[in-house]
Design an enzyme around this catalytic site. Structure first.
Site, PDB file in Angstrom:
ATOM      1  N   GLU A  73       0.807  -1.219   0.000  1.00 48.66           N
ATOM      2  CA  GLU A  73       0.000   0.000   0.000  1.00 48.66           C
ATOM      3  C   GLU A  73       0.843   1.273   0.000  1.00 48.66           C
ATOM      4  OE1 GLU A  73      -0.568  -2.606   1.866  1.00 48.66           O
ATOM      5  OE2 GLU A  73      -2.635  -3.266   1.500  1.00 48.66           O
ATOM      6  N   HIS A 142     -10.401  -4.321  10.311  1.00 48.75           N
ATOM      7  CA  HIS A 142     -10.940  -4.158   8.970  1.00 48.75           C
ATOM      8  C   HIS A 142     -12.213  -3.325   8.920  1.00 48.75           C
ATOM      9  CE1 HIS A 142      -8.800  -8.115   7.644  1.00 48.75           C
ATOM     10  NE2 HIS A 142      -8.031  -7.067   7.489  1.00 48.75           N
TER      11      HIS A 142
END
Length: 370
Positions: A73, A142
């Site tokens: 990322e 998450h």
């Protein structure tokens, strides 16, 4: 220091689309109109196609403009920032906002500061799309809603759509904006449907949007909590309580004038946030109203959001963690000193709508794949 954004374009007649279909259409239109626009992210290619966000775009625009990224990322955020500096207009996807944390160094230290450091000579026309919200028992790693973190960084614009039409108009505006925009999407909204104007049009990235007029209480909602606020306001109307509902929509730049004007008329404020109550967007709104419209307040403002603990996975914990339309309903009833008998029937009807619905599933009017 922000560059000037394009002027808004009026919207044609609407059709009914889901939010994900509207977002897919917006990205398709942007790529068709401007060859500099490309999409990049984990799962951008079939079969996932980012849950529909890039559906059909690989076939139309090819692998140079719909790019599958590796599990890196920070590097991919840097690639997108570099591409934007070189004249491209990347749309970078992180399928969970939590994953974007690895790329904050690139986003905060490079993208957000470039216009300021270059005295406006350089810009980073980058859109970073983040998915937030519960579902699938996603839990503490998450399922976080991190909008307050991104909105706290000067140099970024931060957007949270609340329905299909605003999702399309705001995404097109974000892609055309010369500044880096963090575009935060609640996954429960992805499969909600509603009217969406056809063709190319934009919603300006200039602050809150009025969603319902009222005279007794001002309710400011973000993303999914805007939907819960509207549901609560409709129920309260049946008990004679008139709520004005404002969609925060654009968190940064923070322009509270509409909220201040509303509170000066109603004298009461509720902020319903998808993130945490402490140090969240609700705190900023309440602080601003207290500073600038204190004399108009008849009652202390109310903040609604997640409590100070990590987001849970277990249903028994989730049931106590997330606020709902009933949370907003009860707060508004208290602010107007409504007698229990006055609101009992309306509250009972609202409670019946969601009775027995699992906490990790959205309201039945949302057709989501989880």
């Amino acid at each position: 220091m922000f560059s000037l954004a394009p002027a808004p374009v009026s919207a044609p007649e609407p059709r009914t689309l889901t939010t994900m279909q509207a977002l897919n259409e917006a990205l398709d239109l942007a790529m068709e109109r401007d060859g500099r626009v490309f999409a990049i992210g984990q799962g951008a290619l079939p079969p996932l196609s980012l849950f529909g966000a890039t559906q059909g775009l690989l076939e139309k625009y090819g692998p140079d403009r719909v790019v599958e990224s590796p599990l890196s990322e920070n590097a991919m955020t840097g690639v997108a920032v570099g591409a934007a500096l070189m004249g491209r207009r990347p749309v970078l996807f992180h399928i969970r906002a939590d994953f974007a944390l690895v790329g904050l160094e690139q986003l905060f230290n490079n993208a957000a500061k470039m216009a300021f450091l270059s005295k406006g000579a350089r810009s980073v026309p980058l859109v970073v799309r983040l998915y937030v919200g519960r579902g699938w028992g996603q839990g503490p790693a998450h399922g976080r809603s991190l909008e307050a973190l991104f909105a706290a960084e000067p140099g970024l614009k931060v957007v949270m759509p609340s329905d299909p039409a605003s999702a399309k108009g705001l995404l097109l505006a974000a892609i055309e904006d010369p500044n880096p925009v963090v575009f935060i999407e609640h996954r429960w909204l992805h499969f909600m449907d509603g009217p969406v104007p056809a063709g190319h049009w934009t919603e300006p990235l200039d602050g809150p949007k009025l969603r319902r007029r009222g005279s007794d209480v001002t309710i400011v909602g973000t993303s999914w909590m805007l939907r819960e606020s509207l549901r609560a306001a409709a129920a309260l109307a049946g008990a004679g309580v008139s709520c004005e509902v404002i969609d925060l929509a654009v968190l940064r730049p923070f322009r509270p004038e509409m909220i201040l004007d509303s509170v000066r008329r109603t004298g009461r404020l509720i902020v319903a946030d998808t993130g945490w109550t402490t140090l969240g967007m609700g705190s900023e709104i309440v602080a601003t109203v207290t500073e600038r419209a204190f004399g108009a307040l008849r009652r202390a403002p109310v903040r609604i959001g997640q409590p100070d603990r990590p987001t849970p996975s277990a249903p028994v914990l989730a049931a106590e963690h997330y606020p709902t339309a009933l949370t907003v309903f009860d707060a508004a009833a208290r602010l107007v000193d409504a007698a229990p008998a006055r609101v009992a029937a309306a509250r009972g009807a609202l409670a019946a709508e969601t009775a027995g619905l699992p906490t990790d599933l959205p309201h039945p009017d949302v057709r989501a794949p989880f």
